[in-house]
Design a protein around this motif. Structure first.
Motif, PDB file in Angstrom:
ATOM      1  N   PHE A 103      37.548  15.014  50.229  1.00  0.00           N
ATOM      2  CA  PHE A 103      38.391  16.044  49.631  1.00  0.00           C
ATOM      3  C   PHE A 103      37.840  17.438  49.915  1.00  0.00           C
ATOM      4  O   PHE A 103      36.700  17.604  50.343  1.00  0.00           O
ATOM      5  CB  PHE A 103      38.496  15.835  48.120  1.00  0.00           C
ATOM      6  CG  PHE A 103      39.133  14.538  47.713  1.00  0.00           C
ATOM      7  CD1 PHE A 103      40.507  14.380  47.784  1.00  0.00           C
ATOM      8  CD2 PHE A 103      38.364  13.470  47.278  1.00  0.00           C
ATOM      9  CE1 PHE A 103      41.108  13.192  47.416  1.00  0.00           C
ATOM     10  CE2 PHE A 103      38.951  12.276  46.901  1.00  0.00           C
ATOM     11  CZ  PHE A 103      40.327  12.128  46.979  1.00  0.00           C
ATOM     12  N   GLN A 104      38.665  18.439  49.640  1.00  0.00           N
ATOM     13  CA  GLN A 104      38.235  19.833  49.815  1.00  0.00           C
ATOM     14  C   GLN A 104      37.038  20.136  48.919  1.00  0.00           C
ATOM     15  O   GLN A 104      36.069  20.765  49.341  1.00  0.00           O
ATOM     16  CB  GLN A 104      39.396  20.773  49.487  1.00  0.00           C
ATOM     17  CG  GLN A 104      39.061  22.249  49.634  1.00  0.00           C
ATOM     18  CD  GLN A 104      40.275  23.134  49.447  1.00  0.00           C
ATOM     19  OE1 GLN A 104      41.407  22.693  49.581  1.00  0.00           O
ATOM     20  NE2 GLN A 104      40.051  24.387  49.133  1.00  0.00           N
ATOM     21  N   SER A 105      37.113  19.707  47.662  1.00  0.00           N
ATOM     22  CA  SER A 105      35.952  19.792  46.769  1.00  0.00           C
ATOM     23  C   SER A 105      35.109  18.554  47.035  1.00  0.00           C
ATOM     24  O   SER A 105      35.642  17.454  47.173  1.00  0.00           O
ATOM     25  CB  SER A 105      36.393  19.841  45.310  1.00  0.00           C
ATOM     26  OG  SER A 105      37.201  18.725  44.993  1.00  0.00           O
ATOM     27  N   PHE A 106      33.820  18.716  47.123  1.00  0.00           N
ATOM     28  CA  PHE A 106      32.967  17.654  47.641  1.00  0.00           C
ATOM     29  C   PHE A 106      32.833  16.477  46.681  1.00  0.00           C
ATOM     30  O   PHE A 106      32.531  15.361  47.098  1.00  0.00           O
ATOM     31  CB  PHE A 106      31.576  18.225  47.973  1.00  0.00           C
ATOM     32  CG  PHE A 106      31.633  19.540  48.707  1.00  0.00           C
ATOM     33  CD1 PHE A 106      32.419  19.672  49.843  1.00  0.00           C
ATOM     34  CD2 PHE A 106      30.933  20.640  48.252  1.00  0.00           C
ATOM     35  CE1 PHE A 106      32.494  20.880  50.521  1.00  0.00           C
ATOM     36  CE2 PHE A 106      30.992  21.852  48.926  1.00  0.00           C
ATOM     37  CZ  PHE A 106      31.784  21.976  50.057  1.00  0.00           C
ATOM     38  N   ASN A 107      33.058  16.717  45.384  1.00  0.00           N
ATOM     39  CA  ASN A 107      33.030  15.650  44.375  1.00  0.00           C
ATOM     40  C   ASN A 107      31.705  14.895  44.361  1.00  0.00           C
ATOM     41  O   ASN A 107      31.680  13.665  44.271  1.00  0.00           O
ATOM     42  CB  ASN A 107      34.194  14.675  44.578  1.00  0.00           C
ATOM     43  CG  ASN A 107      35.548  15.303  44.286  1.00  0.00           C
ATOM     44  OD1 ASN A 107      35.622  16.333  43.636  1.00  0.00           O
ATOM     45  ND2 ASN A 107      36.602  14.685  44.784  1.00  0.00           N
ATOM     46  N   VAL A 175      40.095   6.404  56.504  1.00  0.00           N
ATOM     47  CA  VAL A 175      39.541   7.532  55.750  1.00  0.00           C
ATOM     48  C   VAL A 175      40.637   8.596  55.645  1.00  0.00           C
ATOM     49  O   VAL A 175      41.171   9.057  56.660  1.00  0.00           O
ATOM     50  CB  VAL A 175      38.300   8.129  56.435  1.00  0.00           C
ATOM     51  CG1 VAL A 175      37.913   9.465  55.786  1.00  0.00           C
ATOM     52  CG2 VAL A 175      37.126   7.157  56.374  1.00  0.00           C
ATOM     53  N   PHE A 176      40.990   8.957  54.420  1.00  0.00           N
ATOM     54  CA  PHE A 176      41.939  10.035  54.165  1.00  0.00           C
ATOM     55  C   PHE A 176      41.155  11.295  53.826  1.00  0.00           C
ATOM     56  O   PHE A 176      40.301  11.277  52.928  1.00  0.00           O
ATOM     57  CB  PHE A 176      42.881   9.682  53.010  1.00  0.00           C
ATOM     58  CG  PHE A 176      43.879   8.615  53.349  1.00  0.00           C
ATOM     59  CD1 PHE A 176      45.032   8.924  54.053  1.00  0.00           C
ATOM     60  CD2 PHE A 176      43.664   7.294  52.974  1.00  0.00           C
ATOM     61  CE1 PHE A 176      45.959   7.946  54.367  1.00  0.00           C
ATOM     62  CE2 PHE A 176      44.584   6.310  53.281  1.00  0.00           C
ATOM     63  CZ  PHE A 176      45.741   6.633  53.981  1.00  0.00           C
ATOM     64  N   ALA A 177      41.447  12.373  54.540  1.00  0.00           N
ATOM     65  CA  ALA A 177      40.754  13.641  54.337  1.00  0.00           C
ATOM     66  C   ALA A 177      41.774  14.702  53.950  1.00  0.00           C
ATOM     67  O   ALA A 177      42.702  14.981  54.711  1.00  0.00           O
ATOM     68  CB  ALA A 177      40.013  14.051  55.610  1.00  0.00           C
ATOM     69  N   ASP A 178      41.604  15.280  52.762  1.00  0.00           N
ATOM     70  CA  ASP A 178      42.549  16.267  52.238  1.00  0.00           C
ATOM     71  C   ASP A 178      41.918  17.648  52.319  1.00  0.00           C
ATOM     72  O   ASP A 178      41.046  17.987  51.518  1.00  0.00           O
ATOM     73  CB  ASP A 178      42.903  15.918  50.792  1.00  0.00           C
ATOM     74  CG  ASP A 178      44.078  16.733  50.265  1.00  0.00           C
ATOM     75  OD1 ASP A 178      44.619  17.568  51.036  1.00  0.00           O
ATOM     76  OD2 ASP A 178      44.461  16.546  49.110  1.00  0.00           O
ATOM     77  N   GLU A 179      42.338  18.439  53.306  1.00  0.00           N
ATOM     78  CA  GLU A 179      41.794  19.783  53.536  1.00  0.00           C
ATOM     79  C   GLU A 179      40.257  19.755  53.512  1.00  0.00           C
ATOM     80  O   GLU A 179      39.625  20.510  52.758  1.00  0.00           O
ATOM     81  CB  GLU A 179      42.318  20.768  52.478  1.00  0.00           C
ATOM     82  CG  GLU A 179      43.827  20.934  52.451  1.00  0.00           C
ATOM     83  CD  GLU A 179      44.339  21.853  53.555  1.00  0.00           C
ATOM     84  OE1 GLU A 179      43.539  22.283  54.407  1.00  0.00           O
ATOM     85  OE2 GLU A 179      45.552  22.129  53.566  1.00  0.00           O
ATOM     86  N   PRO A 180      39.625  18.918  54.341  1.00  0.00           N
ATOM     87  CA  PRO A 180      38.173  18.718  54.229  1.00  0.00           C
ATOM     88  C   PRO A 180      37.340  19.949  54.572  1.00  0.00           C
ATOM     89  O   PRO A 180      36.159  20.001  54.222  1.00  0.00           O
ATOM     90  CB  PRO A 180      37.902  17.587  55.215  1.00  0.00           C
ATOM     91  CG  PRO A 180      38.994  17.710  56.236  1.00  0.00           C
ATOM     92  CD  PRO A 180      40.200  18.130  55.444  1.00  0.00           C
ATOM     93  N   THR A 181      37.921  20.936  55.250  1.00  0.00           N
ATOM     94  CA  THR A 181      37.166  22.140  55.612  1.00  0.00           C
ATOM     95  C   THR A 181      37.590  23.351  54.783  1.00  0.00           C
ATOM     96  O   THR A 181      37.167  24.475  55.061  1.00  0.00           O
ATOM     97  CB  THR A 181      37.341  22.465  57.110  1.00  0.00           C
ATOM     98  OG1 THR A 181      38.737  22.707  57.385  1.00  0.00           O
ATOM     99  CG2 THR A 181      36.871  21.301  57.967  1.00  0.00           C
TER     100      THR A 181
END
Length: 252
Positions: A103-107, A175-181
């Motif tokens: 995710f965008q926030s690293f969690n 792997v789903f990446a939501d606005e990873p950068t």
């Protein structure tokens, strides 16, 4: 013989696909049709970006594909398994065992070090990461000398690399990446995108990424374009310029 929610493997050469996918929020005159009947397939071992104007439905599509949100109508398949036929507890198990998230926030949990954050989801599931695979992932992500550092001791790019490692360790189907950068500077963002790209090329991982950034989308093999909740086109072997031109055509 198949069981409910499954179809013969021969019919599936895709990692994830949607058929007639609809998602509506609200009712009556206030209803918002986030997805209006999407048919799309994501190939195994490929890096696909989902793009579109604000409000086009790209995040909703990813959330439905990943089993994070329920569909109003239509079907979603992860390999041979129909997500839209599963009960909540079955979806929870499937997400844990077969899907990775970035995710965008690293969690990351601040009280755990990098290694502990990486392996936590597997530990909660009663599983242990394969030591050789863990070492390979850590090495490829350049994190060997950061394993005992807590999140506040890591840069944003390093934190996101820990999140990528956490997603890759269970060897998920997708792997789903939501606005990873989204929270990274350009250099760190390029490093993370390069790592996602290499995980596809070197290990056959499937990655589906939502992004608003044409430069990020250019790392993908293919770009799927959405507009007004519908599939609006695709780009193979995208470049930043070709993505920008396509988005302009959608009024983005």
């Amino acid at each position: 013989m198949t069981v409910p929610g499954e179809q013969p493997a021969a019919r599936f050469d895709s990692a994830v696909r949607a058929s007639g996918l609809q998602k509506t929020y609200g009712r009556g005159e206030t209803a918002v049709h986030a997805l209006a009947g999407v048919d799309v397939t994501f190939a195994r071992g490929a890096f696909t970006a989902i793009m579109g104007p604000s409000g086009s439905g790209k995040s909703t599509l990813m959330h439905c594909l990943a089993g994070l949100d329920s569909a109003s109508a239509g079907q979603v398949w992860l390999g041979e398994t129909e997500l839209t036929a599963l009960r909540d507890e079955q979806l929870t198990t499937l997400r844990r065992d077969r899907i990775g998230f970035v995710f965008q926030s690293f969690n990351l949990l601040p009280v755990l070090d990098a290694r502990e954050n990486m392996v936590l989801p597997m530990q909660l599931a009663g599983r242990r990461p394969d030591p050789a695979w863990l070492d390979s992932v850590v090495g490829r992500l350049g994190l060997r000398d950061r394993l005992r550092h807590r999140p506040h001791e890591l840069s944003g790019g390093q934190q996101q690399r820990v999140a990528v490692a956490r997603a890759l360790l269970p060897r998920p189907d997708v792997v789903f990446a939501d606005e990873p950068t989204g929270n990274l500077d350009s250099r760190s963002g390029a490093e993370v995108l390069g790592l996602l790209r290499s995980s596809v090329r070197e290990t056959g991982q499937t990655v589906v990424m939502v992004t608003h950034d044409p430069v990020a989308a250019a790392y993908a093999d293919r770009v799927v374009l959405l507009a007004d909740g519908l599939l609006a086109g695709e780009l193979e072997d995208p470049t930043a310029d070709s993505v920008i031109d396509a988005l302009r055509g959608l009024g983005a």
